[in-house]
Design a protein around this motif. Structure first.
Motif, mmCIF file in Angstrom:
data_model
loop_
_atom_site.group_PDB
_atom_site.id
_atom_site.type_symbol
_atom_site.label_atom_id
_atom_site.label_comp_id
_atom_site.label_asym_id
_atom_site.label_seq_id
_atom_site.Cartn_x
_atom_site.Cartn_y
_atom_site.Cartn_z
ATOM 1 N N PHE A 33 0.813 -1.212 0.000
ATOM 2 C CA PHE A 33 0.000 0.000 0.000
ATOM 3 C C PHE A 33 0.857 1.277 0.000
ATOM 4 N N TYR A 34 2.166 1.106 0.070
ATOM 5 C CA TYR A 34 3.063 2.252 0.054
ATOM 6 C C TYR A 34 3.227 2.800 -1.355
ATOM 7 N N ASN A 54 1.887 5.439 -7.130
ATOM 8 C CA ASN A 54 0.874 5.268 -6.091
ATOM 9 C C ASN A 54 0.170 3.950 -6.371
ATOM 10 N N PRO A 55 0.151 3.037 -5.434
ATOM 11 C CA PRO A 55 -0.447 1.722 -5.699
ATOM 12 C C PRO A 55 -1.938 1.776 -5.976
ATOM 13 N N ALA A 100 10.342 3.792 -0.184
ATOM 14 C CA ALA A 100 8.951 3.396 -0.022
ATOM 15 C C ALA A 100 8.412 3.933 1.293
ATOM 16 N N ASP A 101 7.157 4.313 1.275
ATOM 17 C CA ASP A 101 6.495 4.761 2.507
ATOM 18 C C ASP A 101 5.070 5.167 2.161
ATOM 19 N N ASP A 102 4.321 5.553 3.196
ATOM 20 C CA ASP A 102 2.993 6.104 2.973
ATOM 21 C C ASP A 102 3.068 7.205 1.933
ATOM 22 N N PRO A 113 10.405 9.756 2.432
ATOM 23 C CA PRO A 113 10.012 8.385 2.768
ATOM 24 C C PRO A 113 10.924 7.813 3.851
ATOM 25 N N THR A 114 10.411 6.836 4.559
ATOM 26 C CA THR A 114 11.161 6.248 5.659
ATOM 27 C C THR A 114 12.154 5.197 5.207
ATOM 28 N N TYR A 115 11.756 4.394 4.227
ATOM 29 C CA TYR A 115 12.543 3.225 3.840
ATOM 30 C C TYR A 115 13.308 3.497 2.550
#
Length: 126
Positions: A33-34, A54-55, A100-102, A113-115
């Motif tokens: 969902f990220y 955007n998924p 990747a992230d929200d 993004p966090t990752y």
């Protein structure tokens, strides 16, 4: 926790092509969902968001300077995304990072993004 592992990149002359890939070797149930995509950072320059998807909408976003030359794609079965780069220019030279992230972490003037992947170098010579 999400772990992103990049591969690919390299050196090419102007007009050439390269691809980079990013595999999620560890991921949570939220990963599908990220928003996922690519940044780059050239020497002496700020990090730049290059492309992401955007998924929900499934339509990749690209910065203007790479539109028509770069293509972001995914193999969801492999949890891997790709960035195909064609007609490369010297100004594309940079370290490329997948992330990747929200999706809210991808928008705005300072997307964060966090990752992140470990980065892979792309060098385009004139």
């Amino acid at each position: 926790q999400v772990r992103l592992v990049e591969s690919g990149g390299g050196s090419v002359q102007t007009g050439g092509s390269l691809s980079v890939s990013c595999a999620a070797s560890e991921y949570t149930y939220t990963y599908p969902f990220y928003c996922r995509g690519w940044f780059r950072q050239a020497p002496g320059k700020e990090r730049e968001r290059v492309a992401y998807i955007n998924p929900v909408g499934k339509t990749p976003y690209y910065i203007d300077s790479v539109k028509g030359r770069f293509t972001l794609s995914e193999d969801n079965a492999k949890n891997t995304m790709y960035l195909q780069m064609n007609n490369l220019r010297p100004e594309d030279t940079a370290m490329y990072y997948c992330a990747a992230d929200d999706c809210q972490k991808w928008i705005g003037a300072n997307p964060s993004p966090t990752y992140w992947g470990q980065g892979t170098r792309v060098t385009v010579s004139s």
